[in-house]
Design a protein around this motif. Structure first.
Motif, short mmCIF file in Angstrom:
data_model
loop_
_atom_site.label_atom_id
_atom_site.label_comp_id
_atom_site.label_asym_id
_atom_site.label_seq_id
_atom_site.Cartn_x
_atom_site.Cartn_y
_atom_site.Cartn_z
N MET A 44 -11.84 14.99 -4.24
CA MET A 44 -11.84 13.55 -4.31
C MET A 44 -10.64 13.00 -3.52
SD MET A 44 -11.75 10.91 -7.34
CE MET A 44 -12.38 10.86 -8.59
N LYS A 45 -10.89 11.99 -2.68
CA LYS A 45 -9.84 11.41 -1.84
C LYS A 45 -8.91 10.53 -2.68
CE LYS A 45 -9.31 8.69 2.33
NZ LYS A 45 -9.97 7.90 3.34
N LYS A 46 -7.61 10.73 -2.55
CA LYS A 46 -6.63 9.93 -3.28
C LYS A 46 -6.42 8.59 -2.55
CE LYS A 46 -2.02 10.09 -5.31
NZ LYS A 46 -2.16 8.82 -5.89
N ASN A 47 -6.39 7.52 -3.31
CA ASN A 47 -6.16 6.19 -2.76
C ASN A 47 -4.68 6.07 -2.39
OD1 ASN A 47 -5.93 3.48 -2.24
ND2 ASN A 47 -6.89 2.81 -4.12
N LYS A 48 -4.40 5.70 -1.14
CA LYS A 48 -3.01 5.56 -0.68
C LYS A 48 -2.44 4.18 -0.97
CE LYS A 48 -3.38 8.94 3.01
NZ LYS A 48 -3.16 9.21 4.42
N THR A 49 -3.26 3.26 -1.46
CA THR A 49 -2.81 1.90 -1.73
C THR A 49 -2.00 1.85 -3.03
OG1 THR A 49 -4.69 0.93 -0.60
CG2 THR A 49 -3.53 -0.46 -2.18
N ASN A 50 -0.76 1.40 -2.93
CA ASN A 50 0.06 1.21 -4.11
C ASN A 50 0.60 -0.21 -4.22
OD1 ASN A 50 -0.02 3.87 -5.27
ND2 ASN A 50 1.17 4.55 -3.52
N TYR A 51 0.30 -1.04 -3.20
CA TYR A 51 0.81 -2.41 -3.20
C TYR A 51 -0.19 -3.31 -2.49
CZ TYR A 51 4.50 -5.79 -3.90
OH TYR A 51 5.23 -6.84 -4.37
N VAL A 52 -0.35 -4.53 -3.02
CA VAL A 52 -1.32 -5.48 -2.48
C VAL A 52 -0.67 -6.86 -2.40
CG1 VAL A 52 -3.55 -6.61 -2.89
CG2 VAL A 52 -3.23 -4.21 -3.53
N ILE B 122 -4.32 -7.88 1.39
CA ILE B 122 -3.88 -6.88 2.36
C ILE B 122 -3.26 -5.75 1.55
CG2 ILE B 122 -2.48 -6.42 4.40
CD1 ILE B 122 -2.33 -9.52 4.77
N THR B 123 -3.62 -4.51 1.88
CA THR B 123 -3.11 -3.39 1.09
C THR B 123 -2.10 -2.56 1.89
OG1 THR B 123 -4.93 -1.92 1.72
CG2 THR B 123 -5.23 -3.25 -0.26
N ARG C 56 4.98 -2.75 2.78
CA ARG C 56 4.58 -4.15 3.01
C ARG C 56 5.67 -4.92 3.73
NH1 ARG C 56 4.92 -8.90 -0.65
NH2 ARG C 56 6.96 -8.04 -1.07
N ASP C 57 6.91 -4.76 3.29
CA ASP C 57 8.02 -5.48 3.91
C ASP C 57 8.19 -5.07 5.38
OD1 ASP C 57 8.40 -6.73 1.48
OD2 ASP C 57 10.17 -5.54 0.94
N GLN C 58 8.02 -3.79 5.69
CA GLN C 58 8.13 -3.31 7.07
C GLN C 58 7.02 -3.90 7.94
OE1 GLN C 58 7.83 0.92 6.57
NE2 GLN C 58 9.94 1.15 5.85
N VAL C 59 5.79 -3.85 7.43
CA VAL C 59 4.64 -4.38 8.18
C VAL C 59 4.81 -5.88 8.39
CG1 VAL C 59 2.15 -4.83 8.07
CG2 VAL C 59 3.04 -2.58 7.42
N ASN C 60 5.13 -6.62 7.32
CA ASN C 60 5.26 -8.07 7.45
C ASN C 60 6.39 -8.48 8.39
OD1 ASN C 60 3.06 -8.60 5.88
ND2 ASN C 60 4.22 -9.15 4.06
N PHE D 172 1.63 -7.56 -5.46
CA PHE D 172 1.22 -6.91 -6.70
C PHE D 172 1.31 -5.40 -6.59
CE2 PHE D 172 -0.89 -10.94 -6.32
CZ PHE D 172 -0.89 -11.47 -7.59
N LYS D 173 1.91 -4.76 -7.61
CA LYS D 173 1.89 -3.30 -7.72
C LYS D 173 0.52 -2.89 -8.21
CE LYS D 173 6.56 -2.88 -9.47
NZ LYS D 173 7.35 -2.36 -10.59
N VAL D 174 -0.06 -1.85 -7.61
CA VAL D 174 -1.32 -1.31 -8.10
C VAL D 174 -1.01 -0.46 -9.33
CG1 VAL D 174 -3.28 0.20 -7.57
CG2 VAL D 174 -2.37 -1.34 -5.81
N VAL D 175 -1.65 -0.77 -10.45
CA VAL D 175 -1.39 -0.08 -11.70
C VAL D 175 -2.55 0.88 -12.04
CG1 VAL D 175 -0.97 -0.39 -14.17
CG2 VAL D 175 0.03 -1.99 -12.53
#
Length: 129
Positions: free
Chosen positions: A1-9, A81-82, A89-93, A124-127
């Motif tokens: 199963m593929k792990k979701n890399k998203t931890n922030y939105v 945006i994930t 996120r801060d680096q991308v923005n 938002f932190k992904v919980v």
């Protein structure tokens, strides 16, 4: 199963006049290209479709139209945006904003297709997920 890399939105809710949907969609396409170019994991722009659903609980809930005080000639959008993390996120923005700054002169007389004062935004932190 593929792990979701998203931890922030980053999430957004805002109102777009119906006569400006095409202009907003064009702006959103450009935004998507830019955020993805600088490393966002995903970018979604979602226009409201079923905004007064029956939750089946019998308990009234606050709907998006009530929350945003939407008028008949307006649509509600939810966008997100994930990222891998808040730091990512801060680096991308930072890169996205630097690019937008270089284009500011080009777009200075072009009106926004929605009222920025009626936009809600937050990180938002992904919980769960």
């Amino acid at each position: 199963m593929k792990k979701n890399k998203t931890n922030y939105v980053d999430g957004y809710v805002f109102v777009v006049p119906k006569n400006k949907i095409a202009a907003y969609r064009a702006m959103a396409r450009e935004g998507s290209k830019t955020w993805m170019k600088y490393g966002a994991l995903d970018y979604k722009e979602c226009m409201g479709d079923d905004l007064n659903p029956n939750m089946g609980t019998g308990t009234p809930v606050l709907t998006f139209p009530k929350m945003t005080k939407t008028k008949k000639n307006e649509t509600i959008w939810f966008s997100y945006i994930t990222y891998k993390s808040r730091a990512h996120r801060d680096q991308v923005n930072k890169k996205v904003m630097a690019e937008m700054e270089t284009m500011a002169e080009k777009y200075k007389d072009k009106p926004m297709p929605f009222d920025m004062r009626r936009m809600a935004y937050g990180g938002f932190k992904v919980v769960v997920g």
